[in-house]
Scaffold this motif. Sequence first.
Motif, short mmCIF file in Angstrom:
data_model
loop_
_atom_site.label_atom_id
_atom_site.label_comp_id
_atom_site.label_asym_id
_atom_site.label_seq_id
_atom_site.Cartn_x
_atom_site.Cartn_y
_atom_site.Cartn_z
N VAL A 79 0.81 -1.23 0.00
CA VAL A 79 0.00 0.00 0.00
C VAL A 79 0.84 1.28 0.00
O VAL A 79 0.46 2.28 -0.62
N SER A 80 1.98 1.25 0.67
CA SER A 80 2.68 2.51 0.92
C SER A 80 3.37 3.07 -0.32
O SER A 80 3.92 2.32 -1.13
N ASP A 81 3.36 4.39 -0.42
CA ASP A 81 4.09 5.05 -1.51
C ASP A 81 5.54 5.33 -1.11
O ASP A 81 6.30 5.87 -1.90
N ARG A 82 5.91 4.99 0.14
CA ARG A 82 7.31 5.14 0.58
C ARG A 82 7.64 3.93 1.47
O ARG A 82 7.92 4.08 2.68
N PRO A 83 7.61 2.72 0.85
CA PRO A 83 7.71 1.50 1.65
C PRO A 83 8.99 1.40 2.48
O PRO A 83 8.93 0.95 3.63
N ARG A 84 10.12 1.83 1.93
CA ARG A 84 11.37 1.70 2.70
C ARG A 84 11.30 2.49 4.00
O ARG A 84 11.63 2.01 5.07
N HIS A 85 10.84 3.73 3.87
CA HIS A 85 10.71 4.59 5.05
C HIS A 85 9.72 3.98 6.05
O HIS A 85 9.99 3.89 7.24
N ASP A 86 8.55 3.55 5.54
CA ASP A 86 7.51 3.04 6.43
C ASP A 86 7.92 1.73 7.10
O ASP A 86 7.61 1.49 8.27
N LEU A 87 8.65 0.88 6.36
CA LEU A 87 9.08 -0.39 6.97
C LEU A 87 10.06 -0.12 8.11
O LEU A 87 9.98 -0.74 9.17
N GLN A 88 10.96 0.82 7.91
CA GLN A 88 11.90 1.21 8.98
C GLN A 88 11.13 1.74 10.18
O GLN A 88 11.43 1.43 11.32
N MET A 89 10.13 2.59 9.88
CA MET A 89 9.36 3.24 10.95
C MET A 89 8.55 2.20 11.73
O MET A 89 8.51 2.22 12.96
N LEU A 90 7.93 1.28 11.01
CA LEU A 90 7.11 0.25 11.66
C LEU A 90 7.98 -0.71 12.46
O LEU A 90 7.62 -1.12 13.57
N TYR A 91 9.16 -1.01 11.92
CA TYR A 91 10.07 -1.90 12.66
C TYR A 91 10.54 -1.20 13.95
O TYR A 91 10.56 -1.80 15.02
N ARG A 92 10.86 0.07 13.82
CA ARG A 92 11.28 0.84 15.00
C ARG A 92 10.18 0.81 16.06
O ARG A 92 10.43 0.65 17.25
N GLN A 93 8.94 0.93 15.61
CA GLN A 93 7.83 0.91 16.57
C GLN A 93 7.64 -0.49 17.17
O GLN A 93 7.30 -0.62 18.35
N ALA A 94 7.88 -1.52 16.36
CA ALA A 94 7.78 -2.89 16.90
C ALA A 94 8.80 -3.07 18.03
O ALA A 94 8.48 -3.60 19.10
N VAL A 95 10.04 -2.61 17.78
CA VAL A 95 11.09 -2.73 18.80
C VAL A 95 10.72 -1.90 20.03
O VAL A 95 10.82 -2.36 21.18
N PHE A 96 10.21 -0.70 19.79
CA PHE A 96 9.80 0.17 20.89
C PHE A 96 8.70 -0.51 21.71
O PHE A 96 8.77 -0.57 22.95
N ASN A 97 7.68 -1.03 21.04
CA ASN A 97 6.57 -1.68 21.75
C ASN A 97 7.07 -2.85 22.58
O ASN A 97 6.59 -3.10 23.68
N ALA A 98 8.06 -3.59 22.02
CA ALA A 98 8.62 -4.72 22.77
C ALA A 98 9.34 -4.22 24.02
O ALA A 98 9.11 -4.71 25.12
N LEU A 99 10.20 -3.20 23.85
CA LEU A 99 11.04 -2.77 24.97
C LEU A 99 10.26 -2.01 26.03
O LEU A 99 10.54 -2.11 27.21
N VAL A 100 9.24 -1.26 25.60
CA VAL A 100 8.48 -0.45 26.56
C VAL A 100 7.30 -1.27 27.12
O VAL A 100 6.60 -0.83 28.02
N ALA A 101 7.13 -2.49 26.60
CA ALA A 101 6.02 -3.38 26.99
C ALA A 101 4.67 -2.75 26.66
O ALA A 101 3.75 -2.74 27.50
N ASN A 102 4.54 -2.21 25.45
CA ASN A 102 3.23 -1.73 24.99
C ASN A 102 2.45 -2.93 24.48
O ASN A 102 2.46 -3.25 23.29
N THR A 103 1.78 -3.60 25.40
CA THR A 103 1.08 -4.84 25.06
C THR A 103 -0.26 -4.59 24.39
O THR A 103 -0.87 -5.52 23.87
N ASP A 104 -0.72 -3.33 24.41
CA ASP A 104 -2.01 -3.01 23.77
C ASP A 104 -1.80 -2.74 22.27
O ASP A 104 -2.34 -1.78 21.72
#
Length: 313
Positions: free
Chosen positions: A184-209
């Motif tokens: 879907v994204s028109d800037r997939p490289r940027h968005d994949l980096q951003m989503l991965y960063r958020q996945a790591v953040f959610n894991a480390l900060v324990a954002n279980t929601d």
Amino acid sequence: MLCQRYQLSRARRRAPDLLALIGAEALGALAYTPTPEWVEVSEPARLPDLKQLLEASERFERDPDAPMDELMRLFKAGSSPGGARPKVLVEDAKSWLAKFPSIRDTFDMVRIEAATLATARLAGIEVPEFQVVELGARSALLVKRFDVTAEGGRNHIISMKSLLAAGDYYFLGYADMADTVRIVSDRPRHDLQMLYRQAVFNALVANTDDHLKNFSMMRDRHGWHLTPAYDLMPDTANNREHVLHFGTVGNTPTLSSLNLLGRQFGIAAGAVKNIMNEVREAVEQFPRIGDEYGVPAKEIDTLVARMRLPGPG
Ligand SMILES: Nc1ncnc2c1ncn2[C@@H]1O[C@H](COP(=O)(O)OP(=O)(O)OP(=O)(O)O)[C@@H](O)[C@H]1O
Ligand SMILES: [Mg+2]
């Protein structure tokens, strides 16, 4: 909520009636009108109304059937954004989503969410502009709406839940969202980096929601891409398990599952390492940032103890 709010008879609880009631108050660029002529139904709530709106929200939580006065009407008019917690749409020069505390809260959710957004920003994650406003003994979190353009127009938004056509029960993970972003994204490289960063953040900060409605894509004048991150919180509910899986059994991420996920996102090993280090360093600042935002020390300690920073393997 809508049926309750407008005391709809059973016969009128149908999609056309419900959509007409939502009118232009939904988030995103869709509005509904039963006639071809557009009739503006309600005045938007304004920032100076916030304190009274918070009181109306508390009254509503205590007794959803309480008689409606003007304020209650205003609160209900602006309170259709969805999600579990009380919130209203308000405007000054900008358009904001105001998130209120709930009478059922056992943590200072407003300050904790603000501190988590600030921590995410430090971790290199795009988040909307936000601020905490004091309303007497309480406070509210204002988050700038990303579906409203600078000119007051609207951007379309769609949740990952809709994009992945997920039902009420699903077993999906961060890699499934990555597949959607690629398409879907028109800037997939940027968005994949951003989503991965958020996945790591959610894991480390324990954002279980981390359910699928807490991720969305939007269309602005550039095209379709991820929205800024929102609804970020450590594990206040003590869920211990994430909703989305990281590629591991049991929905508890480990260092090796985060590494593997990086590869599934198509991110080079060196970049994965950098992202992990940057996010870890930011999350280590959570106690200091929490303190700056006025989160009580005891609550910070409890939440930090729930951040099980993943070990190897
Ligand atoms: N800055 C924003 N601009 C536009 N829409 C937003 C913004 N932040 C959140 N939303 C939308 O509003 C919905 C509710 O917001 P949010 O997820 O922060 O509330 P919540 O009540 O804490 O949610 P939950 O039910 O996940 O606990 C989101 O699912 C998203 O669709
Ligand atoms: Mg949410």
